[in-house]
Motif scaffolding. Structure first.
Motif: not given
Length: 584
Positions: A10, A12-13, A15-16, A85
């Motif tokens: 994932n 996106i984690n 990026t978070i 990322a």
């Protein structure tokens, strides 16, 4: 890294986490601004003086430096996460596309990467006769994607550990540490400037991730492809992209010139003759210059596409042809190599001379370098050795043309010598394993370029030098070339008009002609390399004729006698076996 881990990752984690550090970086910056205004500035404007004030002011300044350092470290962490990322997302997309293509081709990919397929032609799931070839290609793509992700994972882990260590032991508050981290960050974002030492360029390139390297190749192929210190295979990849761009750019510029203006005006001159249209004159000059370079670039592209000499140099050619340099500076630049000089045991690099141009590189000049390659391979085999050769043709300067006195001047050789020295220094830096046996070769005016290259600090990083059809190399003795006179080899045909010193009947204005006439061992550019005075190792070549001898040293017309075999012996490291000829 395995297929499932990368496929299910994932991204996106990351990026978070990056966004969280960006928010912390922003908040911390606001805190520093408030502290500066409410504490540092107030104290500075308080008119407090004395010993205690001095200590307090020093401590406040030191604390300000620590706060700014910590702020910068937070920024580096956010950038490291952002880069990771991007790298993971790219690796994941490469994996997904490979798996999708495998499914389309009716191939089954196991969790460990093993690929199987139905081999029954009668089956609805039959993968076809070319399944094995497709499977190998997809397997390579999957491996490459996993390697990309693994490299990104290792890099992120190393960088986060570095910043965590800085935070835990306090070094992240030190300005010198931050400056080093900033330099490392800048190095990952900027290409080293022209003139950077090739060893430094190699170190920079090796420090980049696969994704960063590919991004530089994609975004700046012109810089990466011509940067000495970048590995040869990478330069080839970048230059092939840049060559296509150069061709397209010239085609667009020609199209944008508009239609050809009328050649003559409707008025006559004083003698009643036609008057050439100034608009036509300007248009024609631009058109011809663009067309000349376009034809040159296209000739090189045709060679790389296998459209010349029965496919020699095209896809699958053995040896492969690498494009190590391409550019539109001056008359144009082009460097090609038969074989990879980073891997070869013996590396030759030929500098051409009078009348060399871009168009010639794709045609006869590439063929010349190939004949040198073949001759060196034969010499190695004759000596019961496994052949390992790379033969470079180096047109990295503006060679003199038959349109003026440039061949009598040394300015082009000075500029070319500096570039050639840097190029060979780059090959030394990028070579894999034990150092290669390197031979610099200069033909015609190119020998003067080689001579000038030897005069730079540190000398020319070669083991042997070959000079053929030389009008002089700018020095009076072979020993002045910096590698020992016994490693300087000279081939001069008896009737070569370029190598022969000018006679009174060939007077051309300039000191070179006068000096050559008054000095019996003189040549156009210093002592005749074929003379006994020069002190080089003279090898046998065919006498030739005034009309063909200058072009026959590399077997162009099959009339060079012992010349090409001798050159092959020198390139392969067997210069002691050449057929010798007495100096003049």
């Amino acid at each position: 890294m395995d297929i499932k881990t990368l496929y299910d990752a994932n991204i996106i984690n990351i990026t978070i986490a990056k966004n969280a550090f960006d928010a912390l970086y922003s908040a911390f910056g606001q805190h520093i601004e408030s502290w500066q205004h409410e504490v540092a500035d107030r104290l500075a404007n308080s008119h407090w003086t004395g010993t205690a004030s001095d200590h307090a002011q020093a401590r406040i300044r030191f604390l300000g430096t620590e706060l700014q350092s910590a702020h910068s470290e937070l920024d580096f962490i956010g950038k490291a996460l952002a880069k990771a990322a991007e790298q993971f997302a790219l690796a994941q997309s490469h994996l997904v596309y490979a798996l999708d293509d495998a499914k389309t081709a009716k191939l089954t990919v196991a969790p460990d990467g093993t690929i199987t397929w139905d081999k029954d032609p009668a089956s609805a799931n039959y993968a076809g006769a070319g399944a094995e070839t497709t499977a190998i290609a997809i397997s390579n793509r999957i491996t490459a994607a996993l390697n990309e992700a693994d490299h990104a994972d290792q890099e992120l882990s190393a960088r986060l550990n570095h910043f965590a260590t800085n935070a835990s032991n306090g070094t992240g508050l030190d300005a010198a540490t931050v400056a080093a981290d900033q330099a490392a960050q800048t190095g990952r974002e900027q290409i080293p400037p022209a003139g950077t030492d090739p060893a430094g360029v190699k170190k920079w390139w090796d420090g980049l991730t696969d994704t960063e390297q590919q991004k530089f190749i994609h975004d700046h192929p012109d810089q990466i492809g011509n940067l000495d210190g970048v590995p040869s295979a990478v330069r080839d990849q970048a230059n092939r992209v840049n060559l296509r761009n150069l061709i397209k750019d010239r085609q667009n510029q020609l199209a944008n010139l508009g239609p050809e203006p009328q050649m003559y005006l409707s008025v006559a001159d004083m003698n009643g003759g036609p008057v050439e249209n100034p608009d036509y004159t300007a248009w024609k000059a631009k058109h011809d210059a663009l067309k000349q370079k376009l034809d040159g670039f296209q000739a090189i592209q045709d060679r790389l596409d296998g459209k010349v000499d029965n496919g020699a140099g095209g896809p699958g050619s053995e040896p492969p042809l690498l494009l190590l340099g391409i550019g539109d500076q001056g008359q144009g630049r082009a460097i090609v190599s038969w074989g990879d000089p980073d891997k070869a045991k013996n590396v030759s690099s030929l500098v051409p001379g009078l009348n060399s141009n871009l168009a010639g590189v794709g045609g006869g000049d590439a063929a010349t370098a190939k004949r040198i390659y073949d001759s060196a391979v034969k010499s190695a085999e004759d000596n019961k050795e496994t052949s390992s050769v790379a033969s470079v043709f180096w047109l990295g300067y503006d060679a003199p043309q038959l349109d003026g006195p440039s061949v009598l001047m040394q300015d082009r050789a000075e500029d070319g010598g500096a570039a050639y020295n840097k190029f060979l220094t780059g090959l030394r830096a990028t070579h894999e394993g034990d150092p290669a046996h390197m031979t610099a070769q200069g033909h015609s005016y190119g020998s003067l370029v080689v001579g000038k290259a030897t005069q730079h600090p540190g000398g020319l990083p070669v083991d042997d030098i070959v000079l053929v059809g030389s009008p002089g190399v700018g020095v009076d003795k072979a020993s002045q070339l910096g590698i020992g006179a016994d490693h300087v080899y000279v081939g001069t045909a008896k009737y070569d008009p370029v190598a022969d010193a000018p006679s009174p009947g060939m007077l051309i204005p300039g000191w070179a002609a006068v000096e050559a006439i008054t000095n019996p061992d003189g040549s156009w550019h210093g002592t005749d390399p074929a003379s006994e005075t020069f002190g080089g190792q003279r090898f046998s070549v065919a006498d030739g004729t005034v009309t063909d001898s200058h072009d026959n040293y590399f077997g162009k017309h099959g009339k060079g006698g012992d010349s090409l075999p001798n050159i092959g012996k020198i390139v392969s490291g067997h210069g002691n076996t050449i057929t010798r000829e007495d100096p003049r």
